[in-house]
Scaffold this motif. Sequence first.
Motif, PDB file in Angstrom:
ATOM      1  N   GLY A 174       0.786  -1.235   0.000  1.00 33.60           N
ATOM      2  CA  GLY A 174       0.000   0.000   0.000  1.00 33.60           C
ATOM      3  C   GLY A 174       0.812   1.275   0.000  1.00 33.60           C
ATOM      4  N   GLY A 175       2.129   1.174  -0.262  1.00 34.66           N
ATOM      5  CA  GLY A 175       2.954   2.376  -0.220  1.00 34.66           C
ATOM      6  C   GLY A 175       3.042   2.913   1.202  1.00 34.66           C
ATOM      7  N   TYR A 176       2.850   4.229   1.341  1.00 35.63           N
ATOM      8  CA  TYR A 176       2.886   4.843   2.671  1.00 35.63           C
ATOM      9  C   TYR A 176       1.609   4.555   3.475  1.00 35.63           C
ATOM     10  CZ  TYR A 176       6.849   7.637   0.998  1.00 35.63           C
ATOM     11  OH  TYR A 176       8.058   8.041   0.500  1.00 35.63           O
ATOM     12  N   GLN A 177       0.556   4.119   2.801  1.00 29.77           N
ATOM     13  CA  GLN A 177      -0.724   3.857   3.487  1.00 29.77           C
ATOM     14  C   GLN A 177      -0.712   2.455   4.088  1.00 29.77           C
ATOM     15  OE1 GLN A 177      -2.456   6.649   3.625  1.00 29.77           O
ATOM     16  NE2 GLN A 177      -0.875   7.468   2.247  1.00 29.77           N
ATOM     17  N   THR A 178       0.205   2.239   5.026  1.00 25.66           N
ATOM     18  CA  THR A 178       0.420   0.895   5.557  1.00 25.66           C
ATOM     19  C   THR A 178      -0.696   0.416   6.494  1.00 25.66           C
ATOM     20  OG1 THR A 178       1.745   1.828   7.360  1.00 25.66           O
ATOM     21  CG2 THR A 178       2.920   1.121   5.376  1.00 25.66           C
ATOM     22  N   ALA A 179      -1.506   1.340   6.987  1.00 28.06           N
ATOM     23  CA  ALA A 179      -2.571   0.949   7.926  1.00 28.06           C
ATOM     24  C   ALA A 179      -3.885   0.651   7.212  1.00 28.06           C
ATOM     25  CB  ALA A 179      -2.779   2.056   8.957  1.00 28.06           C
ATOM     26  N   THR A 180      -3.919   0.902   5.897  1.00 23.87           N
ATOM     27  CA  THR A 180      -5.163   0.748   5.134  1.00 23.87           C
ATOM     28  C   THR A 180      -5.085  -0.445   4.194  1.00 23.87           C
ATOM     29  OG1 THR A 180      -5.463   3.155   5.169  1.00 23.87           O
ATOM     30  CG2 THR A 180      -6.749   1.907   3.548  1.00 23.87           C
ATOM     31  N   GLN A 181      -6.161  -1.222   4.118  1.00 24.72           N
ATOM     32  CA  GLN A 181      -6.221  -2.317   3.159  1.00 24.72           C
ATOM     33  C   GLN A 181      -6.153  -1.730   1.754  1.00 24.72           C
ATOM     34  OE1 GLN A 181      -8.952  -5.784   3.673  1.00 24.72           O
ATOM     35  NE2 GLN A 181      -9.895  -5.052   1.779  1.00 24.72           N
ATOM     36  N   PRO A 182      -5.111  -2.048   0.976  1.00 20.57           N
ATOM     37  CA  PRO A 182      -4.944  -1.377  -0.317  1.00 20.57           C
ATOM     38  C   PRO A 182      -5.951  -1.775  -1.392  1.00 20.57           C
ATOM     39  CG  PRO A 182      -3.198  -2.975   0.041  1.00 20.57           C
ATOM     40  CD  PRO A 182      -3.947  -2.880   1.321  1.00 20.57           C
ATOM     41  N   PHE A 183      -6.373  -3.038  -1.404  1.00 24.73           N
ATOM     42  CA  PHE A 183      -7.232  -3.504  -2.496  1.00 24.73           C
ATOM     43  C   PHE A 183      -8.605  -3.946  -1.986  1.00 24.73           C
ATOM     44  CE2 PHE A 183      -2.844  -4.304  -3.890  1.00 24.73           C
ATOM     45  CZ  PHE A 183      -2.839  -3.556  -5.064  1.00 24.73           C
ATOM     46  N   THR A 184      -9.637  -3.400  -2.605  1.00 23.51           N
ATOM     47  CA  THR A 184     -11.003  -3.736  -2.212  1.00 23.51           C
ATOM     48  C   THR A 184     -11.843  -4.022  -3.455  1.00 23.51           C
ATOM     49  OG1 THR A 184     -10.849  -2.266  -0.282  1.00 23.51           O
ATOM     50  CG2 THR A 184     -13.054  -2.979  -0.965  1.00 23.51           C
ATOM     51  N   PRO A 185     -12.357  -5.249  -3.608  1.00 20.28           N
ATOM     52  CA  PRO A 185     -13.234  -5.559  -4.749  1.00 20.28           C
ATOM     53  C   PRO A 185     -14.620  -4.987  -4.512  1.00 20.28           C
ATOM     54  CG  PRO A 185     -12.983  -7.480  -3.349  1.00 20.28           C
ATOM     55  CD  PRO A 185     -12.083  -6.427  -2.769  1.00 20.28           C
ATOM     56  N   ASP A 186     -15.343  -4.722  -5.589  1.00 21.71           N
ATOM     57  CA  ASP A 186     -16.684  -4.159  -5.425  1.00 21.71           C
ATOM     58  C   ASP A 186     -17.721  -5.217  -5.062  1.00 21.71           C
ATOM     59  OD1 ASP A 186     -16.864  -5.495  -7.815  1.00 21.71           O
ATOM     60  OD2 ASP A 186     -17.448  -3.757  -9.018  1.00 21.71           O
ATOM     61  N   ALA A 187     -17.291  -6.469  -5.000  1.00 20.91           N
ATOM     62  CA  ALA A 187     -18.175  -7.559  -4.570  1.00 20.91           C
ATOM     63  C   ALA A 187     -17.302  -8.706  -4.084  1.00 20.91           C
ATOM     64  CB  ALA A 187     -19.076  -8.022  -5.711  1.00 20.91           C
ATOM     65  N   SER A 188     -17.821  -9.480  -3.148  1.00 23.37           N
ATOM     66  CA  SER A 188     -17.044 -10.599  -2.610  1.00 23.37           C
ATOM     67  C   SER A 188     -16.866 -11.712  -3.625  1.00 23.37           C
ATOM     68  CB  SER A 188     -17.725 -11.142  -1.350  1.00 23.37           C
ATOM     69  OG  SER A 188     -19.051 -11.563  -1.644  1.00 23.37           O
ATOM     70  N   ALA A 189     -17.808 -11.823  -4.580  1.00 24.17           N
ATOM     71  CA  ALA A 189     -17.730 -12.812  -5.664  1.00 24.17           C
ATOM     72  C   ALA A 189     -18.152 -12.135  -6.957  1.00 24.17           C
ATOM     73  CB  ALA A 189     -18.623 -14.010  -5.368  1.00 24.17           C
ATOM     74  N   ASN A 190     -17.493 -12.544  -8.055  1.00 27.77           N
ATOM     75  CA  ASN A 190     -17.788 -11.951  -9.371  1.00 27.77           C
ATOM     76  C   ASN A 190     -17.626 -10.427  -9.361  1.00 27.77           C
ATOM     77  OD1 ASN A 190     -18.506 -14.414 -10.792  1.00 27.77           O
ATOM     78  ND2 ASN A 190     -20.333 -14.453  -9.488  1.00 27.77           N
ATOM     79  N   ALA A 191     -16.549  -9.964  -8.754  1.00 25.21           N
ATOM     80  CA  ALA A 191     -16.267  -8.530  -8.719  1.00 25.21           C
ATOM     81  C   ALA A 191     -16.030  -8.008 -10.133  1.00 25.21           C
ATOM     82  CB  ALA A 191     -15.045  -8.268  -7.857  1.00 25.21           C
ATOM     83  N   THR A 192     -16.474  -6.793 -10.381  1.00 23.09           N
ATOM     84  CA  THR A 192     -16.264  -6.181 -11.693  1.00 23.09           C
ATOM     85  C   THR A 192     -15.103  -5.179 -11.663  1.00 23.09           C
ATOM     86  OG1 THR A 192     -17.870  -4.417 -11.218  1.00 23.09           O
ATOM     87  CG2 THR A 192     -18.694  -6.428 -12.269  1.00 23.09           C
ATOM     88  N   ALA A 193     -14.635  -4.829 -10.465  1.00 20.24           N
ATOM     89  CA  ALA A 193     -13.516  -3.898 -10.327  1.00 20.24           C
ATOM     90  C   ALA A 193     -12.897  -4.049  -8.946  1.00 20.24           C
ATOM     91  CB  ALA A 193     -13.981  -2.460 -10.534  1.00 20.24           C
ATOM     92  N   VAL A 194     -11.617  -3.714  -8.855  1.00 27.78           N
ATOM     93  CA  VAL A 194     -10.908  -3.723  -7.573  1.00 27.78           C
ATOM     94  C   VAL A 194     -10.247  -2.361  -7.421  1.00 27.78           C
ATOM     95  CG1 VAL A 194      -9.093  -4.787  -6.193  1.00 27.78           C
ATOM     96  CG2 VAL A 194     -10.467  -6.209  -7.736  1.00 27.78           C
ATOM     97  N   THR A 195     -10.638  -1.646  -6.392  1.00 24.94           N
ATOM     98  CA  THR A 195     -10.095  -0.295  -6.187  1.00 24.94           C
ATOM     99  C   THR A 195      -8.838  -0.338  -5.319  1.00 24.94           C
ATOM    100  OG1 THR A 195     -11.547   0.037  -4.271  1.00 24.94           O
ATOM    101  CG2 THR A 195     -12.344   0.786  -6.416  1.00 24.94           C
ATOM    102  N   PHE A 196      -7.963   0.644  -5.536  1.00 25.99           N
ATOM    103  CA  PHE A 196      -6.698   0.739  -4.816  1.00 25.99           C
ATOM    104  C   PHE A 196      -6.733   1.943  -3.887  1.00 25.99           C
ATOM    105  CE2 PHE A 196      -2.117   2.178  -4.807  1.00 25.99           C
ATOM    106  CZ  PHE A 196      -1.622   1.124  -4.056  1.00 25.99           C
ATOM    107  N   ALA A 197      -6.499   1.711  -2.595  1.00 31.19           N
ATOM    108  CA  ALA A 197      -6.551   2.787  -1.610  1.00 31.19           C
ATOM    109  C   ALA A 197      -5.166   3.187  -1.106  1.00 31.19           C
ATOM    110  CB  ALA A 197      -7.416   2.365  -0.423  1.00 31.19           C
ATOM    111  N   GLY A 198      -4.109   2.616  -1.708  1.00 36.72           N
ATOM    112  CA  GLY A 198      -2.756   2.953  -1.283  1.00 36.72           C
ATOM    113  C   GLY A 198      -2.177   4.068  -2.126  1.00 36.72           C
ATOM    114  N   ASP A 199      -0.853   4.165  -2.127  1.00 37.26           N
ATOM    115  CA  ASP A 199      -0.167   5.141  -2.977  1.00 37.26           C
ATOM    116  C   ASP A 199       1.137   4.528  -3.471  1.00 37.26           C
ATOM    117  OD1 ASP A 199       1.787   5.423  -0.930  1.00 37.26           O
ATOM    118  OD2 ASP A 199       0.608   6.992   0.029  1.00 37.26           O
TER     119      ASP A 199
END
Length: 233
Positions: free
Chosen positions: A137-162
Amino acid sequence: MFRITNAGTTSRLMQHLQTAQTRLAETQDRMGSGRRISKPSDDPFGNSRVMSMRTSMGLITQHQRSIELAKSELAVTEASLEGLGRVLSRAQELAVQADSTTVDAGGRAAIAVEIDSLLQEVVTLGNTSYGGRRIFGGYQTATQPFTPDASANATAVTFAGDAGVITRAIGSGETVQANLDGQTLFGGIFTSLIGFRDALNSNDRAGIAVASTAIAGDADAALRARGEIGARV
């Protein structure tokens, strides 16, 4: 001519005795403590060298701790990349299988289920932590960097790091980078796996071929990243 009096002789004798007693006490103190210098006034120059050596030893100790931390972080990163390599290798096997003319729509849909499972595994690898810190996650070590838009059959995965570069001091003026850019490493993989899964579900052989090529490129990139980590270690 000067005449030496008994009082003068006695005074000098007492001075010599006191000096001898002082030196004896200092010698006994050094023998007892194992130190030649007990206080700065014993040897100002020697004391300066001692202080300098203590500072150097302190820096060496700090560097040793930093080196051990970096080695542990890089080892965890390498293990994650090893797992990523296995996932991509399996995805490539499934791509070859799915592109066969002997596999029908139902067979490709079944493969899509496994690909979605592999996608979820990559998300887990991307969120790997060590010592309570997310390593991708770069400097954002306390934050989960990758989050899918659904637990199954996700259509995108967002990045919250840097793209922050974390370095560890390993010597005087020497540092080593202890992390990798998570978005650069994982972003394309998520896109490839999602595209592959969707092509399988729609029985799109052309889309499967495109995804297969993309996954092969992702596998090469992951292998290069692992080699880079090995070089740092």
